[in-house]
Design a protein around this motif. Structure first.
Motif, PDB file in Angstrom:
ATOM      1  N   SER A 180     -26.496  61.857 110.010  1.00  0.00           N
ATOM      2  CA  SER A 180     -27.377  61.611 111.144  1.00  0.00           C
ATOM      3  C   SER A 180     -26.522  61.097 112.306  1.00  0.00           C
ATOM      4  O   SER A 180     -25.369  60.692 112.123  1.00  0.00           O
ATOM      5  N   TYR A 181     -27.089  61.116 113.498  1.00  0.00           N
ATOM      6  CA  TYR A 181     -26.381  60.591 114.679  1.00  0.00           C
ATOM      7  C   TYR A 181     -25.993  59.135 114.443  1.00  0.00           C
ATOM      8  O   TYR A 181     -24.869  58.716 114.745  1.00  0.00           O
ATOM      9  N   GLU A 182     -26.912  58.359 113.871  1.00  0.00           N
ATOM     10  CA  GLU A 182     -26.673  56.933 113.627  1.00  0.00           C
ATOM     11  C   GLU A 182     -25.562  56.727 112.592  1.00  0.00           C
ATOM     12  O   GLU A 182     -24.732  55.826 112.720  1.00  0.00           O
ATOM     13  N   GLU A 183     -25.544  57.565 111.549  1.00  0.00           N
ATOM     14  CA  GLU A 183     -24.509  57.448 110.522  1.00  0.00           C
ATOM     15  C   GLU A 183     -23.123  57.772 111.084  1.00  0.00           C
ATOM     16  O   GLU A 183     -22.134  57.098 110.772  1.00  0.00           O
ATOM     17  N   ALA A 184     -23.042  58.797 111.943  1.00  0.00           N
ATOM     18  CA  ALA A 184     -21.762  59.159 112.541  1.00  0.00           C
ATOM     19  C   ALA A 184     -21.268  58.057 113.475  1.00  0.00           C
ATOM     20  O   ALA A 184     -20.075  57.730 113.493  1.00  0.00           O
ATOM     21  N   ALA A 185     -22.186  57.481 114.250  1.00  0.00           N
ATOM     22  CA  ALA A 185     -21.813  56.384 115.155  1.00  0.00           C
ATOM     23  C   ALA A 185     -21.318  55.185 114.355  1.00  0.00           C
ATOM     24  O   ALA A 185     -20.334  54.525 114.744  1.00  0.00           O
ATOM     25  N   HIS A 186     -21.977  54.910 113.236  1.00  0.00           N
ATOM     26  CA  HIS A 186     -21.559  53.787 112.383  1.00  0.00           C
ATOM     27  C   HIS A 186     -20.178  54.037 111.791  1.00  0.00           C
ATOM     28  O   HIS A 186     -19.322  53.134 111.757  1.00  0.00           O
ATOM     29  N   GLU A 187     -19.922  55.265 111.335  1.00  0.00           N
ATOM     30  CA  GLU A 187     -18.624  55.586 110.740  1.00  0.00           C
ATOM     31  C   GLU A 187     -17.507  55.509 111.788  1.00  0.00           C
ATOM     32  O   GLU A 187     -16.406  55.030 111.485  1.00  0.00           O
ATOM     33  N   LEU A 188     -17.795  55.944 113.016  1.00  0.00           N
ATOM     34  CA  LEU A 188     -16.818  55.794 114.103  1.00  0.00           C
ATOM     35  C   LEU A 188     -16.456  54.330 114.293  1.00  0.00           C
ATOM     36  O   LEU A 188     -15.291  53.976 114.459  1.00  0.00           O
ATOM     37  N   LYS A 189     -17.485  53.489 114.266  1.00  0.00           N
ATOM     38  CA  LYS A 189     -17.284  52.055 114.480  1.00  0.00           C
ATOM     39  C   LYS A 189     -16.449  51.447 113.354  1.00  0.00           C
ATOM     40  O   LYS A 189     -15.514  50.690 113.602  1.00  0.00           O
ATOM     41  N   VAL A 190     -16.773  51.798 112.120  1.00  0.00           N
ATOM     42  CA  VAL A 190     -16.054  51.268 110.955  1.00  0.00           C
ATOM     43  C   VAL A 190     -14.594  51.699 110.973  1.00  0.00           C
ATOM     44  O   VAL A 190     -13.693  50.915 110.666  1.00  0.00           O
ATOM     45  N   CYS A 191     -14.364  52.948 111.365  1.00  0.00           N
ATOM     46  CA  CYS A 191     -13.003  53.502 111.304  1.00  0.00           C
ATOM     47  C   CYS A 191     -12.123  53.063 112.466  1.00  0.00           C
ATOM     48  O   CYS A 191     -10.933  52.777 112.270  1.00  0.00           O
ATOM     49  N   TYR A 192     -12.681  53.021 113.698  1.00  0.00           N
ATOM     50  CA  TYR A 192     -11.812  52.918 114.873  1.00  0.00           C
ATOM     51  C   TYR A 192     -12.118  51.767 115.825  1.00  0.00           C
ATOM     52  O   TYR A 192     -11.323  51.501 116.732  1.00  0.00           O
ATOM     53  N   LEU A 245      -8.529  27.459 117.265  1.00  0.00           N
ATOM     54  CA  LEU A 245      -7.854  28.289 116.275  1.00  0.00           C
ATOM     55  C   LEU A 245      -8.506  29.667 116.198  1.00  0.00           C
ATOM     56  O   LEU A 245      -9.735  29.795 116.235  1.00  0.00           O
ATOM     57  N   TYR A 246      -7.670  30.682 116.081  1.00  0.00           N
ATOM     58  CA  TYR A 246      -8.131  32.060 115.923  1.00  0.00           C
ATOM     59  C   TYR A 246      -8.027  32.467 114.460  1.00  0.00           C
ATOM     60  O   TYR A 246      -7.055  32.141 113.785  1.00  0.00           O
ATOM     61  N   ARG A 247      -9.029  33.196 113.988  1.00  0.00           N
ATOM     62  CA  ARG A 247      -8.938  33.822 112.664  1.00  0.00           C
ATOM     63  C   ARG A 247      -8.661  35.300 112.884  1.00  0.00           C
ATOM     64  O   ARG A 247      -9.383  35.967 113.629  1.00  0.00           O
ATOM     65  N   LEU A 248      -7.623  35.796 112.237  1.00  0.00           N
ATOM     66  CA  LEU A 248      -7.223  37.187 112.400  1.00  0.00           C
ATOM     67  C   LEU A 248      -7.569  38.005 111.165  1.00  0.00           C
ATOM     68  O   LEU A 248      -7.719  37.469 110.067  1.00  0.00           O
ATOM     69  N   GLY A 249      -7.678  39.296 111.344  1.00  0.00           N
ATOM     70  CA  GLY A 249      -7.892  40.219 110.236  1.00  0.00           C
ATOM     71  C   GLY A 249      -7.629  41.631 110.701  1.00  0.00           C
ATOM     72  O   GLY A 249      -7.352  41.875 111.878  1.00  0.00           O
ATOM     73  N   PHE A 250      -7.704  42.584 109.778  1.00  0.00           N
ATOM     74  CA  PHE A 250      -7.524  43.981 110.156  1.00  0.00           C
ATOM     75  C   PHE A 250      -8.684  44.411 111.059  1.00  0.00           C
ATOM     76  O   PHE A 250      -9.837  44.071 110.793  1.00  0.00           O
ATOM     77  N   PRO A 251      -8.415  45.178 112.124  1.00  0.00           N
ATOM     78  CA  PRO A 251      -9.487  45.544 113.049  1.00  0.00           C
ATOM     79  C   PRO A 251     -10.493  46.516 112.470  1.00  0.00           C
ATOM     80  O   PRO A 251     -11.693  46.435 112.787  1.00  0.00           O
ATOM     81  N   ASN A 252     -10.045  47.451 111.633  1.00  0.00           N
ATOM     82  CA  ASN A 252     -10.974  48.481 111.154  1.00  0.00           C
ATOM     83  C   ASN A 252     -10.415  49.148 109.897  1.00  0.00           C
ATOM     84  O   ASN A 252      -9.315  48.836 109.431  1.00  0.00           O
ATOM     85  N   LYS A 253     -11.185  50.080 109.380  1.00  0.00           N
ATOM     86  CA  LYS A 253     -10.841  50.760 108.130  1.00  0.00           C
ATOM     87  C   LYS A 253      -9.540  51.551 108.258  1.00  0.00           C
ATOM     88  O   LYS A 253      -8.700  51.530 107.352  1.00  0.00           O
ATOM     89  N   GLU A 254      -9.361  52.256 109.375  1.00  0.00           N
ATOM     90  CA  GLU A 254      -8.156  53.065 109.539  1.00  0.00           C
ATOM     91  C   GLU A 254      -6.901  52.208 109.460  1.00  0.00           C
ATOM     92  O   GLU A 254      -5.934  52.554 108.778  1.00  0.00           O
ATOM     93  N   VAL A 255      -6.917  51.074 110.137  1.00  0.00           N
ATOM     94  CA  VAL A 255      -5.741  50.212 110.161  1.00  0.00           C
ATOM     95  C   VAL A 255      -5.511  49.557 108.806  1.00  0.00           C
ATOM     96  O   VAL A 255      -4.387  49.532 108.294  1.00  0.00           O
ATOM     97  N   GLU A 256      -6.570  49.025 108.213  1.00  0.00           N
ATOM     98  CA  GLU A 256      -6.420  48.327 106.935  1.00  0.00           C
ATOM     99  C   GLU A 256      -5.893  49.252 105.848  1.00  0.00           C
ATOM    100  O   GLU A 256      -4.894  48.957 105.178  1.00  0.00           O
TER     101      GLU A 256
END
Length: 515
Positions: free
Chosen positions: A247-259, A353-364
């Motif tokens: 769905s449009y919503e699923e693709a938008a969510h996957e874009l967000k998770v990945c990038y 203080l900043y807490r850091l982590g991987f930005p997204n799925k692609e990077v992690e």
């Protein structure tokens, strides 16, 4: 179907506009920057559009109004004055020694000297630069614009070689220092790069630089925001959804998770990786496009030389002083953050203080996969197949096969490469279980030399306890004594409790017990 021509790899603004490539309009931000300051520094990860930004500034200061038709700056700028522009790009060369840097500087200096008839070609690079700026100002009657792209490329390539880094710094410091001595001749200057780690020694004379790397008003200067996706790529997103049977919503969510997920300042909007985003729309499929262009080995060299505990990268807490650190050749976190492999996840205002982590799925996923050949016996071609076998064994409940394979990850590790055996053991386990966790649900934490791990599949739950120079029996006893498996005992899936011991003497897994 979208008729956009995606500007993948296009770094020249003039060719982008003339050849009809699509452009996400950043010119309102560029106009604000030009009108509110003179000297800037911007740090952003590779492939984030720094070179295109520099090229856009070059076209603007050259007065090429026709290139900005229908962009925001067309209505904002009234004068369109043509200034002399000196554009230095240090990205297009491999720097092996001091001479290679001098040769690159000479290449640009000779072009500028010819243009402005400079008779000072027999002097040091910084003196020649000084004279070129002065002559350009005198001959055109307009102050000079100086654009430096990837200022840190030579310094990054010399990580681990302090003598060579010092030579590069000794060359670049007086060269960049010219910008301060000729303030009256300069209209605008910006230096971009991946890191800030050379800032004290390279830019010590340039205390007038405005660092906009962590400035909220410029977070969207490079990269793409979620709103820009909906404003510019709605049709493309729908086509992607159709191609991927989402769905449009699923693709938008996957874009967000990945990038998505890059935060260059606390409490700011997330920024999408533009290179991966454009490649996804071009190919109409998700992929690790940023990593396919190559991950710099200097990051691994920093991690290994500093004997860094990789698991700490998932929950780094640090201060703004560290994030903006100029000593990245000694401390890995600033360089890993500035290079885009970690980003700001949250901010504790009380303690700053900043807490850091991987930005997204692609990077992690990409970064952990990249690390594996450096910490195990398997090369980058073999590693994915080994992880695939791990996952199949976990899904099938083949515990003995799983641990025999895990043993092989520690085998034949040269002793001289393991100055801290316990840390090496921790790092290999982190990499393996992190990669396995992308395919099965994994939860774990480490502290004081101990790894607790829970792996979950649709049929099985594995609760594991690891010991270093203890016994597998002690590890299993700890699972039962501390009730690690209690949250899962009512679950309908088959539960395994596994105690594992790692031997310092054999430098490998000595025994495992399953209950």
């Amino acid at each position: 179907m979208s008729n956009k021509i995606y500007p993948i790899g296009i770094q020249n603004f003039e060719s982008l506009r003339k050849d009809g490539y699509f452009y996400v309009d950043k010119t309102a931000l560029i106009y604000r920057m030009v009108k509110t300051g003179r000297y800037y520094f911007l740090s952003r990860p590779r492939r984030f559009g720094k070179s295109l930004l520099i090229s856009t500034l070059e076209a603007y200061f050259q007065g090429k109004k026709e290139l900005f038709e229908n962009l925001a700056i067309e209505k904002l700028e009234k004068d369109w004055i043509q200034y002399p522009v000196l554009h230095l790009d240090l990205n297009a060369r491999n720097y092996e020694n001091k001479e290679s840097l001098i040769e690159e500087l000479n290449k640009y200096l000779e072009i500028w000297e010819k243009k402005y008839n400079s008779p000072y070609r027999d002097r040091a690079p910084e003196e020649r630069f000084y004279q070129v700026i002065r002559l350009a100002y005198e001959q055109t009657g307009q102050r000079v614009v100086i654009l430096v792209d990837e200022y840190d490329k030579p310094l990054l390539q010399a990580i681990g070689n302090k003598a060579l880094q010092n030579e590069y710094r000794n060359t670049l410091k007086p060269f960049y220092g010219v910008l301060k001595t000729l303030d009256g001749c300069i209209k605008f200057a910006i230096l971009t790069g991946v890191t800030k780690f050379g800032k004290v020694s390279v830019f010590s004379d340039l205390n007038n630089l405005i660092d906009i790397s962590m400035d909220e008003q410029y977070v969207a200067l490079c990269g793409i925001t979620e709103q820009e996706i909906y404003d510019n790529f709605e049709e493309d997103l729908q086509e992607l959804a159709d191609k991927q049977k989402m769905s449009y919503e699923e693709a938008a969510h996957e874009l967000k998770v990945c990038y998505d997920g890059y935060h260059f300042v606390e409490d700011s909007i997330g920024i999408y990786n533009p290179f991966s985003l454009l490649n996804t729309f071009y190919k109409m499929k998700f992929g690790s496009y940023w990593f396919e262009t190559g991950t710099p080995t200097y990051l691994v060299e920093l991690l290994k030389r500093s004997h860094y505990n990789l698991e700490q990268m998932t929950h780094v807490e640090t201060s703004s002083e560290v994030l903006n650190s100029i000593y990245g050749d000694e401390e890995p976190i600033p360089v890993i953050f500035q290079s885009g492999y970690l980003t700001i996840k949250s901010y504790d205002e009380e303690f700053e203080l900043y807490r850091l982590g991987f930005p997204n799925k692609e990077v992690e996923e990409g970064f952990v996969k990249f690390l594996m050949p450096y910490y195990t016996r398997y090369n980058k071609l073999e590693a994915p197949f080994e992880i695939q076998k791990f996952v199949r064994e976990i899904r099938a409940g083949e515990i003995d096969a799983f641990f025999r394979r895990l043993r092989s990850f520690f085998a034949d590790t040269p002793y001289e490469l393991i100055r801290d055996l316990e840390l090496h053991y921790q790092n290999v386990l982190f990499i393996v279980f992190k990669l396995v966790g992308f395919y099965v649900k994994a939860e774990y934490h480490t502290s004081e030399g101990r790894v607790d791990l829970v792996l979950q599949t649709d049929k099985f739950i594995y609760v594991m306890e690891f010991k270093l120079d203890g016994t597998a029996e002690e590890a299993l006893h700890q699972i039962n004594e501390k009730h690690y498996a209690l949250p899962f005992e009512a679950d309908g899936r088959q539960l395994f409790k596994i105690g594992v011991n790692f031997s310092v003497e054999t430098r490998n897994i000595e025994k495992w017990i399953v209950e």
